[in-house]
Design a protein around this motif. Sequence first.
Motif, PDB file in Angstrom:
ATOM      1  N   LEU A  14       0.864  -1.183   0.000  1.00  0.00           N
ATOM      2  CA  LEU A  14       0.000   0.000   0.000  1.00  0.00           C
ATOM      3  C   LEU A  14       0.900   1.232   0.000  1.00  0.00           C
ATOM      4  CD1 LEU A  14      -3.176   0.418   2.221  1.00  0.00           C
ATOM      5  CD2 LEU A  14      -1.927   2.310   1.198  1.00  0.00           C
ATOM      6  N   PRO A  15       1.071   1.876  -1.156  1.00  0.00           N
ATOM      7  CA  PRO A  15       2.030   2.977  -1.261  1.00  0.00           C
ATOM      8  C   PRO A  15       1.449   4.325  -0.863  1.00  0.00           C
ATOM      9  CG  PRO A  15       1.104   2.525  -3.402  1.00  0.00           C
ATOM     10  CD  PRO A  15       0.466   1.539  -2.452  1.00  0.00           C
ATOM     11  N   GLY A  16       2.259   5.151  -0.236  1.00  0.00           N
ATOM     12  CA  GLY A  16       1.906   6.537   0.005  1.00  0.00           C
ATOM     13  C   GLY A  16       0.707   6.726   0.910  1.00  0.00           C
ATOM     14  N   HIS A  17       0.145   7.941   0.863  1.00  0.00           N
ATOM     15  CA  HIS A  17      -0.977   8.318   1.721  1.00  0.00           C
ATOM     16  C   HIS A  17      -2.291   8.034   0.997  1.00  0.00           C
ATOM     17  CE1 HIS A  17      -2.489  10.439   5.276  1.00  0.00           C
ATOM     18  NE2 HIS A  17      -3.425  10.932   4.477  1.00  0.00           N
ATOM     19  N   ARG A  18      -2.437   6.832   0.469  1.00  0.00           N
ATOM     20  CA  ARG A  18      -3.645   6.476  -0.281  1.00  0.00           C
ATOM     21  C   ARG A  18      -4.650   5.835   0.667  1.00  0.00           C
ATOM     22  NH1 ARG A  18       0.786   8.234  -3.154  1.00  0.00           N
ATOM     23  NH2 ARG A  18       0.071   8.931  -5.204  1.00  0.00           N
ATOM     24  N   ILE A  31      -7.700 -11.902   4.811  1.00  0.00           N
ATOM     25  CA  ILE A  31      -8.282 -13.133   4.271  1.00  0.00           C
ATOM     26  C   ILE A  31      -7.190 -14.094   3.820  1.00  0.00           C
ATOM     27  CG2 ILE A  31      -9.623 -14.072   2.345  1.00  0.00           C
ATOM     28  CD1 ILE A  31     -11.294 -11.424   2.508  1.00  0.00           C
ATOM     29  N   MET A  32      -6.149 -13.558   3.174  1.00  0.00           N
ATOM     30  CA  MET A  32      -5.064 -14.391   2.682  1.00  0.00           C
ATOM     31  C   MET A  32      -4.068 -14.754   3.780  1.00  0.00           C
ATOM     32  SD  MET A  32      -5.827 -14.935  -0.472  1.00  0.00           S
ATOM     33  CE  MET A  32      -4.330 -15.859  -0.806  1.00  0.00           C
ATOM     34  N   GLY A  33      -4.160 -14.119   4.950  1.00  0.00           N
ATOM     35  CA  GLY A  33      -3.242 -14.404   6.053  1.00  0.00           C
ATOM     36  C   GLY A  33      -1.834 -13.915   5.772  1.00  0.00           C
ATOM     37  N   ILE A  34      -1.705 -12.726   5.166  1.00  0.00           N
ATOM     38  CA  ILE A  34      -0.397 -12.193   4.789  1.00  0.00           C
ATOM     39  C   ILE A  34      -0.192 -10.812   5.405  1.00  0.00           C
ATOM     40  CG2 ILE A  34      -0.355 -13.492   2.630  1.00  0.00           C
ATOM     41  CD1 ILE A  34      -1.139 -10.928   1.163  1.00  0.00           C
ATOM     42  N   PRO A  35       1.051 -10.361   5.527  1.00  0.00           N
ATOM     43  CA  PRO A  35       1.317  -9.019   6.057  1.00  0.00           C
ATOM     44  C   PRO A  35       1.019  -7.938   5.025  1.00  0.00           C
ATOM     45  CG  PRO A  35       3.373 -10.073   5.451  1.00  0.00           C
ATOM     46  CD  PRO A  35       2.299 -11.103   5.263  1.00  0.00           C
ATOM     47  N   LEU A  36       1.035  -6.697   5.493  1.00  0.00           N
ATOM     48  CA  LEU A  36       0.800  -5.551   4.623  1.00  0.00           C
ATOM     49  C   LEU A  36       1.933  -4.549   4.818  1.00  0.00           C
ATOM     50  CD1 LEU A  36      -0.870  -3.797   2.709  1.00  0.00           C
ATOM     51  CD2 LEU A  36      -2.247  -3.066   4.664  1.00  0.00           C
ATOM     52  N   LEU A  37       2.545  -4.158   3.703  1.00  0.00           N
ATOM     53  CA  LEU A  37       3.622  -3.174   3.705  1.00  0.00           C
ATOM     54  C   LEU A  37       3.055  -1.792   3.413  1.00  0.00           C
ATOM     55  CD1 LEU A  37       6.648  -2.277   3.538  1.00  0.00           C
ATOM     56  CD2 LEU A  37       6.570  -2.931   1.119  1.00  0.00           C
ATOM     57  N   CYS A  38       3.310  -0.834   4.318  1.00  0.00           N
ATOM     58  CA  CYS A  38       2.903   0.556   4.131  1.00  0.00           C
ATOM     59  C   CYS A  38       4.151   1.423   4.022  1.00  0.00           C
ATOM     60  CB  CYS A  38       2.070   1.049   5.316  1.00  0.00           C
ATOM     61  SG  CYS A  38       0.610   0.073   5.679  1.00  0.00           S
ATOM     62  N   THR A  39       4.019   2.540   3.345  1.00  0.00           N
ATOM     63  CA  THR A  39       5.135   3.486   3.252  1.00  0.00           C
ATOM     64  C   THR A  39       4.837   4.791   3.974  1.00  0.00           C
ATOM     65  OG1 THR A  39       4.321   4.495   1.200  1.00  0.00           O
ATOM     66  CG2 THR A  39       5.731   2.549   0.981  1.00  0.00           C
ATOM     67  N   ASP A  40       3.609   4.951   4.468  1.00  0.00           N
ATOM     68  CA  ASP A  40       3.191   6.192   5.126  1.00  0.00           C
ATOM     69  C   ASP A  40       2.879   5.917   6.600  1.00  0.00           C
ATOM     70  OD1 ASP A  40       1.892   9.127   4.428  1.00  0.00           O
ATOM     71  OD2 ASP A  40       0.845   8.104   6.050  1.00  0.00           O
TER      72      ASP A  40
END
Length: 365
Positions: A14-18, A31-40
Amino acid sequence: MACQIEQVKGIGVLPGHRISFVDHLVPLCQIMGIPLLCTDPWVFEAIGLYYPPMELILDEAPDFCLDQSLKEYNTLFYVTFSRQPHGSFQFLEYHSNKKLRSVYSLHGNSDKKRNIFWAERFADEDIVLLYGDHMIDFIKEKGVLDRIPHRIVTGNYRLEFYRQNKPFFDQFSFFPKDDRKTILYAPTWSSDNLRSAWKCDYSSFFEAHHALFSSIPEDYRLIVKLHPHLIYESADEIEKVKARYSDSDQLFFLGDIPPIFPILEHVDIYLGDYSSIGYDFLAFNRPLFFLNMSERDPESDKGVHLFRCGEVIDPNQLENVYQIIEGTDSSQFEKARKESYAYAFGEKSSDFTGLRQEVEAALQS
């Protein structure tokens, strides 16, 4: 040809301030049981506050390259077009040079962007998740459907995610509630370039706000949820509008709150233009009203298909908007609401186990 994966190790990006992407990618990752990468950092904190616990990674990536954070993963999940024809990824201003498998999902179901180059980019993606027949028919008309390597129909996984986590979301009160009826006004956004192709789906906010905000009946409360892009494009003008009505106890502007369904749960009436939130609101089968600032024809214009589900208000009727809302028997649209919801998302609840299995099978093919 995409490589087969024996064991999927996925991560959401998930890039930026979106902030408008959050409510689409967070449920998918959980649902997929995976991590989420954020940049903001703000987005990172908002997810931690407003959603059930999950693994979050913050990488502010000063060089805008995400390769270091993605080195342990073989599959990327995202909700904005990112895969490039040569195999690398461009996540808006961020990028990755790793050649990985990828899963793309829409960030909302709407009628927008039918007449511009947009859906054609599905052909560059690897695995594409589609809610239902509405979007399938749209990309078929664009001549792209058969060019997508793998497509999976998901149903309304965001709604099912909300329902399964309702006790968590019920702890929040996103706006004041009392005996008054609640109208949610959720206009879309538009480019400040009025000659842009985006003008075809432009926001009603600046033409309609005076009529909407200055004459709210005593037994109603108007909740305003502005699209984050609209706030970004027109921040100063919006602040002036908010200041003008700051003393009203009937008007409430929602902040940057990502979850949608916990808000819609407490809304009696939807008022909008082209926002995908209108399709989300169909799940509750409650009255919808549409500001038709371009006076488009719902019977012939597929770009306003959703307008068939409620009363359409033209520009010359703005001064009477609340009389129209109060005087409309919205039960006449109940059949259209149900049919449009089924067309967009299907009639069955989204099956999380089945969705995971289909994605994993596609990655292993």
